[in-house]
Structures are given as C-alpha cells and as structure tokens.
Design a protein around this motif. Structure first.
Motif, PDB file in Angstrom:
ATOM      1  N   CYS A 319       0.782  -1.416  -0.216  1.00 46.90           N
ATOM      2  CA  CYS A 319      -0.073  -0.030  -0.002  1.00 46.90           C
ATOM      3  C   CYS A 319       0.757   1.340  -0.052  1.00 46.90           C
ATOM      4  O   CYS A 319       0.621   2.138  -0.712  1.00 46.90           O
ATOM      5  N   THR A 320       1.919   1.192   0.773  1.00 47.53           N
ATOM      6  CA  THR A 320       2.739   2.561   0.987  1.00 47.53           C
ATOM      7  C   THR A 320       3.526   2.821  -0.418  1.00 47.53           C
ATOM      8  O   THR A 320       3.743   3.762  -0.828  1.00 47.53           O
ATOM      9  N   THR A 322       2.344   1.820  -3.168  1.00 45.94           N
ATOM     10  CA  THR A 322       1.364   2.580  -4.355  1.00 45.94           C
ATOM     11  C   THR A 322       1.056   3.953  -3.896  1.00 45.94           C
ATOM     12  O   THR A 322       0.862   4.834  -5.194  1.00 45.94           O
ATOM     13  N   ILE A 323       0.768   4.286  -2.634  1.00 41.98           N
ATOM     14  CA  ILE A 323       0.418   5.626  -2.410  1.00 41.98           C
ATOM     15  C   ILE A 323       1.237   6.536  -2.451  1.00 41.98           C
ATOM     16  O   ILE A 323       1.067   7.790  -2.690  1.00 41.98           O
ATOM     17  N   VAL A 326       0.596   8.659  -5.473  1.00 36.74           N
ATOM     18  CA  VAL A 326      -0.564   9.564  -5.210  1.00 36.74           C
ATOM     19  C   VAL A 326      -0.175  10.944  -4.848  1.00 36.74           C
ATOM     20  O   VAL A 326      -0.521  12.067  -5.343  1.00 36.74           O
ATOM     21  N   ALA A 372      -5.837  10.458  -5.957  1.00 37.54           N
ATOM     22  CA  ALA A 372      -6.431   9.493  -4.576  1.00 37.54           C
ATOM     23  C   ALA A 372      -8.009   8.823  -5.016  1.00 37.54           C
ATOM     24  O   ALA A 372      -7.965   7.659  -4.619  1.00 37.54           O
ATOM     25  N   LEU A 375      -7.260   5.762  -7.308  1.00 31.97           N
ATOM     26  CA  LEU A 375      -6.574   4.607  -6.439  1.00 31.97           C
ATOM     27  C   LEU A 375      -7.774   3.938  -5.649  1.00 31.97           C
ATOM     28  O   LEU A 375      -7.457   2.685  -5.691  1.00 31.97           O
ATOM     29  N   GLY A 379      -8.144   0.329  -6.687  1.00 30.94           N
ATOM     30  CA  GLY A 379      -7.118  -0.639  -5.696  1.00 30.94           C
ATOM     31  C   GLY A 379      -7.358  -2.059  -5.843  1.00 30.94           C
ATOM     32  O   GLY A 379      -6.258  -2.637  -5.572  1.00 30.94           O
ATOM     33  N   PHE A 400      -6.733   2.057   0.755  1.00 30.92           N
ATOM     34  CA  PHE A 400      -6.689   2.860  -0.302  1.00 30.92           C
ATOM     35  C   PHE A 400      -8.044   3.966  -0.184  1.00 30.92           C
ATOM     36  O   PHE A 400      -8.076   5.146  -0.436  1.00 30.92           O
ATOM     37  N   ASP A 403      -7.287   6.283   2.628  1.00 28.85           N
ATOM     38  CA  ASP A 403      -6.122   7.158   2.076  1.00 28.85           C
ATOM     39  C   ASP A 403      -6.706   8.190   1.339  1.00 28.85           C
ATOM     40  O   ASP A 403      -5.918   9.316   1.300  1.00 28.85           O
ATOM     41  N   SER A 407      -5.266  12.020   2.123  1.00 30.20           N
ATOM     42  CA  SER A 407      -4.397  12.729   1.039  1.00 30.20           C
ATOM     43  C   SER A 407      -5.092  14.287   1.330  1.00 30.20           C
ATOM     44  O   SER A 407      -4.093  15.150   1.009  1.00 30.20           O
ATOM     45  N   TRP A 460      -4.405   2.947  10.160  1.00 26.42           N
ATOM     46  CA  TRP A 460      -4.383   3.886   9.131  1.00 26.42           C
ATOM     47  C   TRP A 460      -5.202   5.021   9.282  1.00 26.42           C
ATOM     48  O   TRP A 460      -5.171   6.060   8.952  1.00 26.42           O
TER      49      TRP A 460
END
Length: 489
Positions: A319-320, A322-323, A326, A372, A375, A379, A400, A403, A407, A460
C-alpha cells in the motif's frame, strides 16, 4: 502577462521534477514488483529494509535541504560566491556523513533489524539486502546534494536525465540478478540489492559531471528547456547516450575538473566561510528534524504492524509503495513552486511569494485528490495483480479508501512544510510535526491497532487523523505571514 510568465515558469520547472520524482519512486517500486514474483516474504523483508534506508536518506537530506533553500535564495539575490560556497560545503559534509552512516549499516545490519522486530524467517534476506544497499548508501548522499543544488538554479532537467539513466540500469540489473538471466546467477534479494547499489553509483557519477559544468560557469546562465513530448523523448535518449559514453567522459574530464576545483578553492573558500556553514545547519537541522521525526514514527508504527502478522507487514509495504504515487503530483509542483518562492524571498518580494504559494497549493490539492480517488476506485484490481493473498487484497482495498481522506491533509503538510522552509521559517513545522506525529500518529495507531483490535485499518485511521490535524495547523501559519523577514539575504 507577468502572472502568465510566472505560471509558465512554474510548469517548466515542475515537469522535469515530476518525471524525476516519479522515476525515483519507480526505483523502489520496481524492486517490490519484481520481488513479488520471487516471494511475498522477500517483499516484506526488503520493505522494512527500504524504510530504514529511507530514514537514512533523511539524515543525508538535512544538508541537501539546507543547501537547496540557501542556493535558491542566493540565486534569486544574485549572490554567486555565496552560492558556490554552500554547494562546496554541502558536498563535503554530506560525503563524510554518508560514509559514517554507511559503515554503521554494514557493521550492525543484523542488530538493527533485530531491534525493529524483523521476523526470523525474513532475517537472512533482510540482513543481506541492508548490508549491500546500506553500506553503499553514501552514494545517495552525494547525489542528493548535487541534485538539490542543480534544481535550485532552475536546472531541473539534469537531475531528471540522471534518474532516467538510473532507472534503466536498475531494471536491467534486477532482471539479470534477481532471476538469473544473461548467464548471471539467480541471486534473489541479494541481486536486487546489488542492482540498486549499482544504479546509485551511476547517479552520483552522472550528477557530479553535471555539477562540474555548473561549477565552471555562471549560475546566472539560463537555457531554455524543450518540454514538449518530442523534447522529453530527446532528453531521455540523451540520458541513455550519456550513460553509454560516461566512462570516456570521466577519463577526459577528471583532470580538468580537478584543476577547476583547485583553482576555485582560493576564490571561494579562503578564508573559510563559517557563516555560510552556520546558515546551512541553521536551516538544514530543523528541516531534517521534522522529516526524521516522521520517519522514526513510521518505523515505530511498522514495529506495531510487524507484531500483528507477516501478512499485515506485507500489506503495508504494497500500500505505501502504491500510495507514494498519489503524492507525486503534489510533491513535484510544490518543489517547483518552492524554487520560485525561494527566488522571490531572495529578492524580498514577500507578496509575490505568498500569491504564488497559494496558487501552488490549489493546484496540488486538486491533482492529489483526483489521483487518490482513482486509486480508491481501482485499488482492488491493482492488488489482485500484485498478489493472490485474500487478506492483503481486502485490507489493502479499504486502506486505499481511507487514504483518499488522508490525502487531503497530506497535501497541506507537503505544501506548508516545504514552502515555509523555502521562506526560512524552519522551526515551526518541526515543533508541530514532533508533537502531532508522536501523540496522534504513534499513540492513536497503537491504541486502535493493538488494544482495540482494529489492526492495520485502525492504524491507517490514525495516520489520517495526524495528517489532517497537522495540515490545518501549518496552513494557519502560512496564511498568518509570520514567515516574512526570516530570509538569509
């Protein structure tokens, strides 16, 4: 017409930075994706190693951040001598610091990973990767300094060309060394470490060659950059050609570069500019402290996640990784804006800096939220491509979604921290960051994740709360204009 010119200049700076940062992020993502075809355990081990190495890079960045801010202000004010003094001091300090930290990572790789709770079945891969990539991390210290100095003058295309070449080398190296192609042994995690280390060596050499040209020419020199699609293709091909011809360039240029440095030593460093070193540490240490506090808090939270399960740690890594893409848009446009803000601060044009900063924040927020949302919607499909583990796919999909709200606060922090530093106001973001990161991010993450039993999703949610709270506080500081008068010129 002036507003149009400023916006055009902003995007001229931002596009190469965007490509550069995207490729830097891709460097770590390539290792994750290729190792995911090797094993999920390898992804977890290397993910923790890369978080520790990223923390080390933050130590190196305290010098490069300070150098970037001072160089931008001095460039805007037209102070050529002070500019070159800062570059020289930053290179020497970061090289010595990098060598010290690299030796520590090589000698104590296993005790470090044991202290952070890496599981026994992941220890062998984790130790070997950290010994190789960590012991050569000083190369990144040199690259960060050269890259920051080049960007501060508006020469953003050169670091981008270096990163293009480095990514090509890293992908080819991973393909050959992880899986054993082209007659080379299949080395798995160790192969990924050697490929990454080799690409960082190439980056340091390429940027050193670029910086040699800047050292011997006036910082006032400006060249137009062709940033059309055709121009980007041209610069990419030029970067590839540069890598091929690099050994020959190093041989022929090393002697002239040495003579140039020796002749400029008396001009710029006799007597030694102690005031410039003081300014470098004055702006660099607070900038590093906030970033280091955030990274340390993330390492502590990773320790909590590691106590949950190996699957939770692997999910966090996916996840991190991929993020990070963003925040790519906001980071790149904010860095481009910070260069211009630094130039305006150097000219004591505070109103222009404030107006430009507000425009940069609006654009960064819109772009970040759009990416974001994409995603969050896609996701599940992305995680299904990376792994077939049901826990990782389900939990990652919910992460996601959380997130997206995170964001909104993250882009405020990225903008406010970077732009306040560019004005010289570096202390306030540190105080806010340390208090919120350790009380909200770490404290609430532990409470929700472990005692309350919400696991990775509760952690999260704590991230989301921390980012939004800090963002509100720092944006109030920006709009208060209390940063005026803190420049170094």
């Amino acid at each position: 017409m002036d507003n149009v010119s400023v916006k055009k200049n902003l995007y001229r700076l931002t596009l190469p930075i965007f490509i550069d940062i995207a490729l830097v992020m891709l460097l770590g993502a390539v290792d994750t994706v290729m190792l995911s075809r090797y094993s999920d355990n390898a992804v977890a081990a290397v993910g923790l190693d890369n978080q520790l190495i990223s923390f080390v890079f933050l130590i190196y960045q305290f010098v490069s951040m300070g150098a970037a801010i001072l160089c931008a202000q001095y460039y805007g004010a037209g102070y050529r001598t002070r500019f070159m003094q800062i570059v020289g001091i930053a290179v020497v300090v970061n090289t010595l610091l990098g060598l010290s930290v690299s030796c520590a990572l090589w000698l104590w790789a296993e005790p470090i990973l044991t202290a952070f709770g890496l599981r026994e079945n992941l220890m062998a891969d984790g130790v070997r990767y950290l010994e190789i990539a960590g012991s050569l991390s000083f190369l990144q210290a040199i690259s960060l300094t050269f890259s920051a100095s080049l960007r501060s003058t508006g020469k953003t295309i050169k670091p981008m060309m270096s990163t293009v070449a480095v990514n090509i080398l890293n992908i080819l190296g991973n393909y050959a060394l992880i899986f054993g192609h082209w007659g080379l042994p299949a080395m798995g995690v160790e192969g990924a470490a050697w490929a990454t280390a080799g690409s960082r060596l190439a980056s340091a050499v390429i940027l050193a060659c670029f910086m040699t040209g800047v050292w011997r020419t006036s910082v006032k020199e400006k060249k137009s950059l062709d940033l059309t699609p055709r121009g980007i293709v041209f610069h990419t091909l030029r970067a590839s050609y540069f890598v091929i011809s690099l050994p020959f360039k190093v041989v022929f240029r090393s002697a002239s570069a040495a003579r140039s440095v020796m002749s400029s030593y008396r001009r710029y460093f006799s007597p030694f500019p102690w005031q410039e070193m003081k300014n470098l540490f004055h702006i660099g240490i607070p900038a590093m402290s906030e970033e280091m506090s955030y990274s340390l808090s993330q390492i502590v939270i990773t320790y909590f996640i590691n106590q949950l399960s190996t699957e939770a740690l692997t999910t966090k890594v996916y996840c991190t990784t991929t993020i990070t893409f963003v925040i790519l848009f906001s980071v790149s446009i904010v860095q481009g804006g910070d260069i211009l803000v630094g130039h305006y601060i150097g000219q004591l044009r505070y109103r222009a800096a404030y107006i430009l900063g507000n425009y940069v924040y609006r654009v960064a927020t819109i772009l970040t939220l759009i990416v974001a949302a994409v995603l969050a919607a896609g996701g599940h499909v992305l995680l299904t491509f990376l792994t077939d583990n049901a826990y990782i796919i389900t939990t990652g999909t919910w992460i996601f979604f959380i997130d997206f709200f995170l964001s909104y606060g993250r882009v405020k922090n990225i903008f406010a921290c970077g732009t306040l530093r560019a004005t010289g106001d570096a202390i306030y973001p540190v105080c806010v960051g340390v208090i919120c990161q350790w009380s909200v991010a770490v404290g609430v993450a532990w409470l929700l994740g472990i005692p309350c039993g919400f696991g990775l999703l509760g952690i999260w949610f704590a991230f989301c709360l921390d980012e939004n709270l800090r963002g509100i506080i720092l944006m109030r500081r920006w709009h208060s204009l209390k940063w005026r008068g803190k420049a170094f010129v």
